[in-house]
Design a protein around this motif. Structure first.
Motif, mmCIF file in Angstrom:
data_model
loop_
_atom_site.group_PDB
_atom_site.id
_atom_site.type_symbol
_atom_site.label_atom_id
_atom_site.label_comp_id
_atom_site.label_asym_id
_atom_site.label_seq_id
_atom_site.Cartn_x
_atom_site.Cartn_y
_atom_site.Cartn_z
ATOM 1 N N LYS A 3 0.853 -1.187 0.000
ATOM 2 C CA LYS A 3 0.000 0.000 0.000
ATOM 3 C C LYS A 3 0.888 1.234 0.000
ATOM 4 O O LYS A 3 2.053 1.186 0.391
ATOM 5 C CB LYS A 3 -0.890 0.002 1.241
ATOM 6 N N GLN A 5 0.870 3.776 1.951
ATOM 7 C CA GLN A 5 1.340 4.099 3.297
ATOM 8 C C GLN A 5 2.544 3.229 3.678
ATOM 9 O O GLN A 5 3.490 3.701 4.293
ATOM 10 C CB GLN A 5 0.209 3.927 4.324
ATOM 11 N N GLU A 6 2.510 1.952 3.291
ATOM 12 C CA GLU A 6 3.633 1.060 3.584
ATOM 13 C C GLU A 6 4.888 1.496 2.831
ATOM 14 O O GLU A 6 5.997 1.464 3.378
ATOM 15 C CB GLU A 6 3.264 -0.383 3.226
#
Length: 167
Positions: A3, A5-6
């Motif tokens: 993702k 965010q990751e």
């Protein structure tokens, strides 16, 4: 596939480490990050034919902007005046690595813009870090002279966000 965010968290970890190059492969997707001094480059290669945005370039806060090349004659007096004006301005900096948001929600008005008056407890923006939305206060009385970052931009610890003319 990781993702967004990751990936941001990976960028943050690599930025804080002494690692110069990092490669991560999962389920046929590959992420490769390289640091060159104050610059990082992130390249995400999906396993399947998927439309992928251009590689993300992240500039660290310590990086000086590249000087503009102009064919016109340089104007030394205005440069000196700008430096004097800049020296009198207070910089509101990011207290963390995260994503800069100028408003509380996408459909709301911005907290401040150039010309806005702020007090030391005025909220000027939000910096999202690890899914937490942190309200950033001006911590000075004055007038916003310039907003230095764009809404949704990734910011570094200590990166100037606003220039404020103190009262």
């Amino acid at each position: 596939m990781l993702k967004v965010q990751e990936i941001r968290e990976l960028i943050k970890l690599i930025d804080q480490s002494s690692i110069d190059e990092f490669t991560y492969e999962i389920e046929g997707s590959k992420i490769k990050m390289k640091k060159k001094g104050a610059e990082q480059q992130v390249i995400v290669q999906p396993a399947h034919a998927v439309e992928v945005p251009q590689p993300v370039q992240v500039q660290a806060a310590a990086a000086a902007p590249a000087p503009a090349v102009s064919s016109a004659e340089p104007k030394q007096p205005s440069k000196e005046e700008d430096n004097q004006d800049q020296a009198n301005l207070h910089k509101i900096t990011s207290p963390m690595v995260g994503t800069f948001y100028a408003s509380p929600s996408p459909d709301a008005d911005v907290y401040v813009k150039a010309g806005s008056r702020v007090s030391n407890d005025s909220i000027v923006c939000i910096v999202e870090a690890m899914k937490l939305f942190n309200e950033i206060e001006a911590e000075i009385n004055g007038e916003i002279v310039e907003v230095l970052v764009k809404d949704g931009q990734l910011v570094e610890y200590g990166q100037p966000l606003f220039l404020v003319k103190p009262e």
